[in-house]
Scaffold this motif. Structure first.
Motif, PDB file in Angstrom:
ATOM      1  N   GLU A  52     106.324  19.902  19.423  1.00 32.17           N
ATOM      2  CA  GLU A  52     106.748  20.792  18.339  1.00 32.17           C
ATOM      3  C   GLU A  52     107.830  20.104  17.525  1.00 32.17           C
ATOM      4  O   GLU A  52     108.503  19.198  18.007  1.00 32.17           O
ATOM      5  N   LEU A  53     108.022  20.582  16.318  1.00 31.59           N
ATOM      6  CA  LEU A  53     109.096  20.087  15.474  1.00 31.59           C
ATOM      7  C   LEU A  53     110.368  20.857  15.816  1.00 31.59           C
ATOM      8  O   LEU A  53     110.319  22.080  15.972  1.00 31.59           O
ATOM      9  N   PRO A  54     111.498  20.177  15.962  1.00 32.38           N
ATOM     10  CA  PRO A  54     112.737  20.898  16.274  1.00 32.38           C
ATOM     11  C   PRO A  54     113.159  21.778  15.102  1.00 32.38           C
ATOM     12  O   PRO A  54     113.026  21.385  13.941  1.00 32.38           O
ATOM     13  N   LYS A  55     113.659  22.972  15.420  1.00 35.99           N
ATOM     14  CA  LYS A  55     114.043  23.939  14.385  1.00 35.99           C
ATOM     15  C   LYS A  55     115.431  24.490  14.667  1.00 35.99           C
ATOM     16  O   LYS A  55     115.882  24.539  15.803  1.00 35.99           O
ATOM     17  N   MET A  77     110.196  14.885  16.926  1.00 34.93           N
ATOM     18  CA  MET A  77     109.279  15.789  17.601  1.00 34.93           C
ATOM     19  C   MET A  77     109.746  15.943  19.041  1.00 34.93           C
ATOM     20  O   MET A  77     110.281  15.003  19.634  1.00 34.93           O
ATOM     21  N   VAL A  78     109.554  17.128  19.594  1.00 33.64           N
ATOM     22  CA  VAL A  78     109.925  17.417  20.977  1.00 33.64           C
ATOM     23  C   VAL A  78     108.632  17.636  21.756  1.00 33.64           C
ATOM     24  O   VAL A  78     107.829  18.501  21.391  1.00 33.64           O
ATOM     25  N   ASP A  79     108.415  16.824  22.808  1.00 39.88           N
ATOM     26  CA  ASP A  79     107.187  16.962  23.587  1.00 39.88           C
ATOM     27  C   ASP A  79     107.276  18.144  24.554  1.00 39.88           C
ATOM     28  O   ASP A  79     108.274  18.867  24.595  1.00 39.88           O
ATOM     29  N   GLU A  80     106.234  18.328  25.343  1.00 38.57           N
ATOM     30  CA  GLU A  80     106.147  19.478  26.241  1.00 38.57           C
ATOM     31  C   GLU A  80     107.222  19.479  27.329  1.00 38.57           C
ATOM     32  O   GLU A  80     107.526  20.515  27.891  1.00 38.57           O
TER      33      GLU A  80
END
Length: 135
Positions: A52-55, A77-80
């Motif tokens: 996911e993209l960090p928010k 990006m942050v993986d699972e």
């Protein structure tokens, strides 16, 4: 009779070759850590990483840097497993990139950076039902 056996063996050999070649191209999703290990071991094929993209708390995506000519960009990006990694992509930012629910990047490590060849997006807007209007 021998010609039939030879033809059957050739057909079976071709089928086995096709199955093996298609299986070799199949890729599974890995984390950044697993992708890094594969890269260090000399794995040369494309690797799929999902994340996911960090928010921010308000939902705004952070960590995107577009090149001055807008023909490439880098993003985080942050993986699972929660590992955060910078990713380079040598094409313009895809439409709805910041609205994506999940991102799948296909590429490989080059040094400390993951270089993506392809980006696949899962956007929530594509899966929401359209409201019905009663006239």
């Amino acid at each position: 009779m021998k010609k039939k056996y030879i033809a059957a063996i050739i057909i079976i050999a071709v089928a086995i070759t096709m199955i093996v070649s298609m299986t070799g191209d199949a890729s599974t999703y890995v984390t950044f850590e697993e992708a890094k290990v594969l890269s260090e071991k000399g794995f040369k094929k494309s690797i799929h990483v999902v994340g996911e993209l960090p928010k921010t708390a308000s939902g705004q995506v952070v960590g995107i840097e577009e090149s001055p000519d807008k023909l490439s960009f880098k993003f985080e990006m942050v993986d699972e497993k929660g590992m955060r990694q910078q990713v380079l992509f040598a094409e313009p930012i895809p439409t709805d990139f910041t609205r994506s629910e999940q991102v799948v990047i296909v590429g490989a490590y080059q040094g400390d950076k993951f270089v993506a060849e392809k980006i696949l997006l899962k956007c929530p807007s594509k899966y929401q039902e359209e409201p019905e209007f009663n006239s």
